[in-house]
Design a protein around this motif. Structure first.
Motif, mmCIF file in Angstrom:
data_model
loop_
_atom_site.group_PDB
_atom_site.id
_atom_site.type_symbol
_atom_site.label_atom_id
_atom_site.label_comp_id
_atom_site.label_asym_id
_atom_site.label_seq_id
_atom_site.Cartn_x
_atom_site.Cartn_y
_atom_site.Cartn_z
ATOM 1 N N ILE A 119 -78.823 -41.548 20.324
ATOM 2 C CA ILE A 119 -78.951 -40.093 20.233
ATOM 3 C C ILE A 119 -78.371 -39.681 18.883
ATOM 4 O O ILE A 119 -77.172 -39.846 18.631
ATOM 5 C CB ILE A 119 -78.202 -39.393 21.376
ATOM 6 N N SER A 120 -79.204 -39.162 18.003
ATOM 7 C CA SER A 120 -78.774 -38.779 16.656
ATOM 8 C C SER A 120 -78.840 -37.261 16.512
ATOM 9 O O SER A 120 -79.925 -36.678 16.508
ATOM 10 C CB SER A 120 -79.654 -39.458 15.604
ATOM 11 N N LEU A 121 -77.678 -36.645 16.402
ATOM 12 C CA LEU A 121 -77.575 -35.188 16.245
ATOM 13 C C LEU A 121 -77.088 -34.917 14.818
ATOM 14 O O LEU A 121 -75.897 -34.688 14.582
ATOM 15 C CB LEU A 121 -76.611 -34.613 17.284
ATOM 16 N N ARG A 122 -77.996 -34.976 13.865
ATOM 17 C CA ARG A 122 -77.630 -34.924 12.445
ATOM 18 C C ARG A 122 -77.025 -33.589 12.030
ATOM 19 O O ARG A 122 -76.208 -33.531 11.122
ATOM 20 C CB ARG A 122 -78.860 -35.235 11.595
ATOM 21 N N ASN A 123 -77.437 -32.519 12.684
ATOM 22 C CA ASN A 123 -76.926 -31.189 12.340
ATOM 23 C C ASN A 123 -75.970 -30.644 13.396
ATOM 24 O O ASN A 123 -75.709 -29.443 13.444
ATOM 25 C CB ASN A 123 -78.098 -30.219 12.155
ATOM 26 N N GLY A 124 -75.462 -31.537 14.238
ATOM 27 C CA GLY A 124 -74.589 -31.094 15.309
ATOM 28 C C GLY A 124 -75.368 -30.426 16.430
ATOM 29 O O GLY A 124 -76.580 -30.622 16.568
ATOM 30 N N VAL A 125 -74.722 -29.604 17.241
ATOM 31 C CA VAL A 125 -75.368 -28.884 18.338
ATOM 32 C C VAL A 125 -74.827 -27.459 18.382
ATOM 33 O O VAL A 125 -73.651 -27.213 18.083
ATOM 34 C CB VAL A 125 -75.144 -29.588 19.697
ATOM 35 N N GLN A 126 -75.665 -26.521 18.781
ATOM 36 C CA GLN A 126 -75.266 -25.118 18.859
ATOM 37 C C GLN A 126 -74.748 -24.743 20.230
ATOM 38 O O GLN A 126 -74.033 -23.749 20.380
ATOM 39 C CB GLN A 126 -76.448 -24.225 18.472
ATOM 40 N N GLU A 127 -75.108 -25.506 21.246
ATOM 41 C CA GLU A 127 -74.600 -25.275 22.586
ATOM 42 C C GLU A 127 -74.229 -26.604 23.234
ATOM 43 O O GLU A 127 -74.655 -27.669 22.798
ATOM 44 C CB GLU A 127 -75.638 -24.541 23.435
ATOM 45 N N THR A 128 -73.422 -26.525 24.270
ATOM 46 C CA THR A 128 -72.926 -27.741 24.919
ATOM 47 C C THR A 128 -74.087 -28.565 25.470
ATOM 48 O O THR A 128 -75.007 -28.035 26.095
ATOM 49 C CB THR A 128 -71.967 -27.386 26.062
ATOM 50 N N GLN A 129 -74.010 -29.873 25.224
ATOM 51 C CA GLN A 129 -75.026 -30.790 25.739
ATOM 52 C C GLN A 129 -74.371 -31.812 26.667
ATOM 53 O O GLN A 129 -73.259 -32.274 26.406
ATOM 54 C CB GLN A 129 -75.733 -31.519 24.600
ATOM 55 N N TYR A 130 -75.098 -32.152 27.742
ATOM 56 C CA TYR A 130 -74.664 -33.201 28.664
ATOM 57 C C TYR A 130 -75.761 -34.267 28.692
ATOM 58 O O TYR A 130 -76.880 -33.992 29.133
ATOM 59 C CB TYR A 130 -74.437 -32.643 30.061
#
Length: 586
Positions: free
Chosen positions: A351-362
């Motif tokens: 799982i590659s989140l290159r720009n981060g996340v704007q809301e909580t992820q599970y």
């Protein structure tokens, strides 16, 4: 003539062997990668007079301070927790600066409601490691200095400390232990020794030295004191690593290459100022304080747990949360609202989140009965969430997806993994065992909180026999590599190489982890030697442009009289973008 020629040839062979051995010895040294510690203000040493000065005119007791804080020290006003530093062979009392300064800054930045007063003794730079008679004189003076330090706090009986913490470098640690044999009352709760020869001196040159060590063994009064012994490993040429512990001494003994967030061999003097080590030890020192009394904890079990957490198995949690998780099963209710739940059924994926996340992820990983999916390894990169891993039962619906309302904490089972790029956390799970303990569990969940930083999560599910390999070490006269793994599985993250033959400190082998194919220019793999009979793990990173092998060797041999069923092993944490070949050589 033949006799002379034979003698000459034998002498030449011995000389060449000696020279080659010296070259190997001098080159067997890892680069010093310790960062320097600095003082923010000019260090000051305030002389403290006491009754023993007239008997030991060559010695002195000082209080450490910096800049504007020196006023109280000069007026003998102390309100913190006393710490006494004892220098070693030919050591200076000024060597207290790094630990004292970092401690001062941490108390100012964190404002925990307490601080440490660092004291230090000037032992005239004497060679106590070469003259046992000096050990007795120095111990006598330090003993008197301890009582003098505690007298400085008589003004306030309620907050007056009744115990003192001792720091000892090299032979200073031996003196700290020697004090336990003569102190009439239990006023030393914690002793931290740095590169101290606990089991025997490096050189036994006189009867005084022999008698001093004999008394340490016979009169062992360390039951009520916690002793933390740190060794710098193979970079310490003065104190051999295996003599920094003692069989008769119950303590926390750790080699610096195995300490989380340090992972470095440290030489004999560098151990006093190596920033990575100083920060970790200082954090342990602050966590060792009882917040009710604002003094050092009197619970030896708690003190050992604190330093085991910081020096042996750091999972990233706060110490009290970590201890609570070990002794009890705690749960957490997941927040409703803006959150995204997702599930991936692949066996291995990233799982590659290159720009981060704007809301909580599970991110949900299903627990399956299939043996091919039994073992689970999760590696996170740059995930700053402290409580990030959970087990849960997905019994509720959110839209068309099943979600969990609450989860069981698993973060305490993880560990901070050695890394060059980004902070890494590693979690290994037997999901079938997890299911047996918690029958309602259906998923393992990874929580990612909102962040603008890049985050990567690597998941690997596998059948254990496919990833556990027993290694037959090469023979002494082997002139070629022995192939261990021809090629690792695609996207594999975890392998364990069992090395039961590695038992003695004279053994030394090279492990090569060579990338065969990679789908990215940058890659990062780590090899970790795990030794079950001591905290002497070592690590090596394999990255692009680095073809150097992993030098596998022990700091101390396997105990003869102990029944150790577990063998040494090498854990490979690979980069899923590459496939590797693994081989060994002596």
């Amino acid at each position: 003539m033949r006799v002379v020629s034979g003698f000459f040839i034998c002498s030449l062979i011995v000389t060449i062997g000696y020279i080659l051995g010296m070259l190997v010895f001098l080159n067997d040294y890892e680069e010093n990668r310790c960062e320097m510690t600095y003082m923010y203000e000019y260090p000051q040493f305030v002389r403290i007079k006491h009754d023993a000065d007239h008997r030991f005119r060559k010695y002195g007791l000082y209080a450490y301070s910096e800049g504007r804080f020196t006023y109280d020290a000069r007026n003998m006003k102390f309100s913190g927790i006393p710490v006494l530093f004892i220098p070693g062979n030919a050591g200076s009392y000024r060597q207290v600066r790094s630990f004292a300064s970092v401690s001062l800054r941490k108390s100012l930045d964190d404002r925990p409601g307490f601080h440490f007063d660092f004291f230090t003794v000037d032992l005239n730079d004497e060679f106590s490691g070469l003259n046992g008679a000096l050990l007795y004189e120095q111990t006598d003076y330090v003993n008197n200095s301890i009582y003098r330090i505690l007298e400085l706090y008589n003004s306030n009986e309620k907050s007056r400390p009744k115990n003192i913490i001792l720091f000892g470098h090299s032979m200073g640690g031996v003196i700290a232990r020697g004090l336990l044999t003569i102190l009439e009352e239990n006023i030393v709760s914690l002793i931290i020794t740095l590169a101290t020869p606990h089991s025997r001196p490096p050189l036994m040159l006189d009867s005084y030295m022999f008698d001093y060590y004999h008394k340490l063994q016979v009169t062992n009064k360390a039951d009520n004191s916690t002793i933390v012994s740190l060794s710098g490993g193979y970079n310490d040429y003065l104190i051999t690593p295996f003599i920094t512990t003692a069989k008769y001494l119950e303590n926390v003994h750790v080699f610096s290459p195995s300490i989380p967030l340090v992972w470095l061999p440290i030489d004999h003097l560098c151990i006093l100022w190596c920033k990575q080590l100083v920060l970790v030890v200082t954090k342990g020192l602050f966590d060792a304080i009882d917040f009710n009394t604002k003094q050092i904890s009197q619970d030896p079990e708690y003190l050992r747990a604190v330093f085991h957490h910081h020096l042996v198995n750091n999972n990233g949690l706060k110490i009290r949360k970590s201890i609570q998780s070990v002794h009890s099963t705690s749960s957490m209710t997941f927040r409703r609202g803006r959150s995204e739940w997702m599930e991936n059924l692949q066996k291995q994926y990233t799982i590659s989140l290159r720009n981060g996340v704007q809301e909580t992820q599970y991110h949900m990983i299903r627990v399956l009965d299939d043996a091919d999916y039994r073992y689970l390894t999760i590696l996170t990169l740059n995930l700053e969430v402290v409580e990030w891993a959970f087990a849960c039962a997905a019994n509720e619906l959110q839209g068309q997806h099943r979600i969990c309302s609450d989860g069981i904490h698993l973060s305490h089972l993880s560990q901070i993994s050695p890394s060059v790029r980004y902070k890494r956390k590693l979690l290994n799970l037997d999901t079938h065992e997890l299911k047996r303990n918690y029958t309602e569990v259906t998923h393992v969940v990874i929580r990612v909180l909102p962040t603008s930083e890049p985050v990567t999560i690597q998941i690997d599910r596998y059948f254990e026999p496919d990833r556990k390999v027993e290694v037959k070490l090469p023979s002494l006269l082997s002139f070629q590599r022995n192939l261990i793994l021809n090629e690792t599985h695609e996207k594999a993250l975890y392998y364990e190489l069992m090395v039961p033959q590695l038992t003695h400190i004279i053994q030394s082998y090279k492990i090569y982890v060579d990338p065969i194919t990679c789908n990215a220019k940058q890659h990062h793999a780590t090899a970790s030697l795990i030794v079950p009979w001591g905290n002497q793990n070592i690590y090596k990173h394999f990255m692009e442009g680095d073809k150097n092998p992993f030098l596998v060797r022990l700091h101390s041999s396997r105990p003869i009289n102990n029944n150790w069923n577990l063998s040494t092993s090498i854990l490979l944490t690979l980069d899923p973008v590459c496939r590797y070949s693994v081989s060994s050589w002596n």
